[in-house]
Design a protein around this motif. Sequence first.
Motif, short mmCIF file in Angstrom:
data_model
loop_
_atom_site.label_atom_id
_atom_site.label_comp_id
_atom_site.label_asym_id
_atom_site.label_seq_id
_atom_site.Cartn_x
_atom_site.Cartn_y
_atom_site.Cartn_z
N CYS A 141 -9.72 -0.31 3.24
CA CYS A 141 -10.53 -1.20 2.39
C CYS A 141 -10.00 -1.29 0.96
CB CYS A 141 -11.97 -0.70 2.35
SG CYS A 141 -12.67 -0.53 3.98
N GLY A 184 -0.47 0.84 -0.37
CA GLY A 184 -0.32 1.04 1.07
C GLY A 184 0.12 2.43 1.48
N GLY A 185 -0.07 3.41 0.61
CA GLY A 185 0.36 4.78 0.90
C GLY A 185 -0.30 5.37 2.15
N HIS A 186 -1.63 5.30 2.21
CA HIS A 186 -2.32 5.85 3.38
C HIS A 186 -2.01 5.02 4.62
CE1 HIS A 186 -5.03 7.81 0.33
NE2 HIS A 186 -4.83 8.82 1.17
N SER A 207 -8.97 -9.41 -1.05
CA SER A 207 -10.44 -9.51 -1.03
C SER A 207 -11.09 -8.24 -1.55
CB SER A 207 -10.89 -9.75 0.41
OG SER A 207 -12.28 -9.62 0.53
N ASP A 208 -12.26 -8.43 -2.09
CA ASP A 208 -13.14 -7.33 -2.44
C ASP A 208 -13.61 -6.72 -1.11
OD1 ASP A 208 -15.46 -5.86 -3.21
OD2 ASP A 208 -15.62 -7.12 -5.00
N ARG A 260 -16.24 -5.46 -0.44
CA ARG A 260 -17.67 -5.73 -0.20
C ARG A 260 -17.89 -6.99 0.64
NH1 ARG A 260 -18.73 -3.65 -6.30
NH2 ARG A 260 -16.86 -4.90 -6.58
N ASP A 296 -10.40 4.43 -0.65
CA ASP A 296 -9.82 5.34 -1.64
C ASP A 296 -10.10 4.65 -2.98
OD1 ASP A 296 -8.20 7.02 -3.10
OD2 ASP A 296 -6.31 6.28 -2.26
N GLY A 298 -11.31 3.44 -6.89
CA GLY A 298 -10.74 3.53 -8.25
C GLY A 298 -9.44 2.79 -8.38
C1 SAM Z 1 -6.68 4.59 -5.52
S1 SAM Z 1 -6.02 3.05 -5.15
C2 SAM Z 1 -5.65 3.12 -3.46
C3 SAM Z 1 -4.33 3.80 -3.16
C4 SAM Z 1 -3.94 3.71 -1.71
N1 SAM Z 1 -4.84 4.45 -0.85
C5 SAM Z 1 -2.53 4.17 -1.49
O1 SAM Z 1 -2.33 5.20 -0.82
O2 SAM Z 1 -1.60 3.51 -1.99
C6 SAM Z 1 -7.42 2.05 -5.18
C7 SAM Z 1 -7.18 0.57 -4.92
O3 SAM Z 1 -8.45 -0.02 -4.63
C8 SAM Z 1 -8.48 -1.31 -5.15
N2 SAM Z 1 -9.88 -1.69 -5.30
C9 SAM Z 1 -10.77 -1.21 -6.19
N3 SAM Z 1 -11.95 -1.80 -6.01
C10 SAM Z 1 -11.83 -2.63 -4.94
C11 SAM Z 1 -12.72 -3.49 -4.25
N4 SAM Z 1 -13.99 -3.63 -4.63
N5 SAM Z 1 -12.25 -4.17 -3.18
C12 SAM Z 1 -10.96 -4.04 -2.78
N6 SAM Z 1 -10.06 -3.25 -3.43
C13 SAM Z 1 -10.49 -2.56 -4.48
C14 SAM Z 1 -7.72 -1.20 -6.44
O4 SAM Z 1 -7.24 -2.46 -6.86
C15 SAM Z 1 -6.60 -0.21 -6.07
O5 SAM Z 1 -5.44 -0.88 -5.69
#
Ligand code: SAM
Length: 298
Positions: free
Chosen positions: A29, A34-36, A78-79, A81, A99, A101
């Motif tokens: 989400c 794209g790390g995970h 997309s958000d 939500r 994940d 933030g």
């Molecule tokens: C901590 S990073 C994720 C890192 C990812 N898991 C990785 O391993 O690369 C959080 C991501 O969530 C996105 N984000 C934050 N709020 C969001 C939302 N409401 N809907 C979709 N993406 C959102 C941010 O733009 C950011 O790219």
Amino acid sequence: MSRSAHTPVLPDEVMSYLDIQRKGVYLDCTLGLGGHSAEILKRNKEARIIGFDIDEKSLMEAKKNLQPYADRVTLYHSDYRYIPELKLDFPSVRGVLLDLGLSSFQLDDAQRGFSFNKKGPLDMRMDHRNKTTASKILNKSSEKKLAQIFREYGELRQAKILAKEIYSRRKNNPINTTEQLLQLTEDLCRWRPQKGKTHPAARVFQALRIEVNQELKNLDTFLEKIIKLTPPHTRTGVISFHSLEDRIVKHTMKKLASSNKGSPLITLLTKKPVTPSKNEIQENFRSRSAKLRVSRNL
Ligand SMILES: C[S@@+](CC[C@H](N)C(=O)[O-])C[C@H]1O[C@@H](n2cnc3c(N)ncnc32)[C@H](O)[C@@H]1O
């Protein structure tokens, strides 16, 4: 291994708790870079990813990083939500990951204004389609509203004083840059670096970022909706980075796991949040405040 910008937090724990060996769809989400997702696709050749990010720049980077697995990946700008309203193959979902933030990719870009350590405009929007920037909030909101933002989202004791100071300074000099806000915070909090103490600007910046992106809004209802839409045994993992988020995740999961109102929808797989090892924190400092909570659909 070099520690690149998209080093995922708690990688082994996420893979193990989401039980990613199962064939099917995994919803990422908050894709970030794209790390995970890359880990899931690498470890399970029968996994498909549907990934979402509100930040188009991050999504473009993720697309490049996930190129080797392109035939098993679908991405949406997309958000998260809005996911429940999309026509997706929900019955094939096996895992859901949030994940929350920011990623280092966003934090390190001075022009986006997320970091008090970098000189730049006070923008702080994750989604460039959003019309509200941090400087707009600082320069246009009432003193009362500013105090509320700093108190609720930054848990700052000096919220009222800070709001008052911003209100008075902005009349002659609008607050448009990270340096201005940093200076103002340091003046007000009489900041002197002390070992083990977080810079007060961290909370000020966090509060504004949460307000600009409405980060806490509907996190609880989203979790409930996605859990109801996905089949039994689906695992949902949420990584949060501050207590405000973690509190919402904890309470929502507890509520859905309790049999108070009807039958429980989930069981909790993490009685206490999973946190990174000392080793991980040493190698990836950003992971230090991460907390992972995971549930399984009944
Ligand atoms: C901590 S990073 C994720 C890192 C990812 N898991 C990785 O391993 O690369 C959080 C991501 O969530 C996105 N984000 C934050 N709020 C969001 C939302 N409401 N809907 C979709 N993406 C959102 C941010 O733009 C950011 O790219």
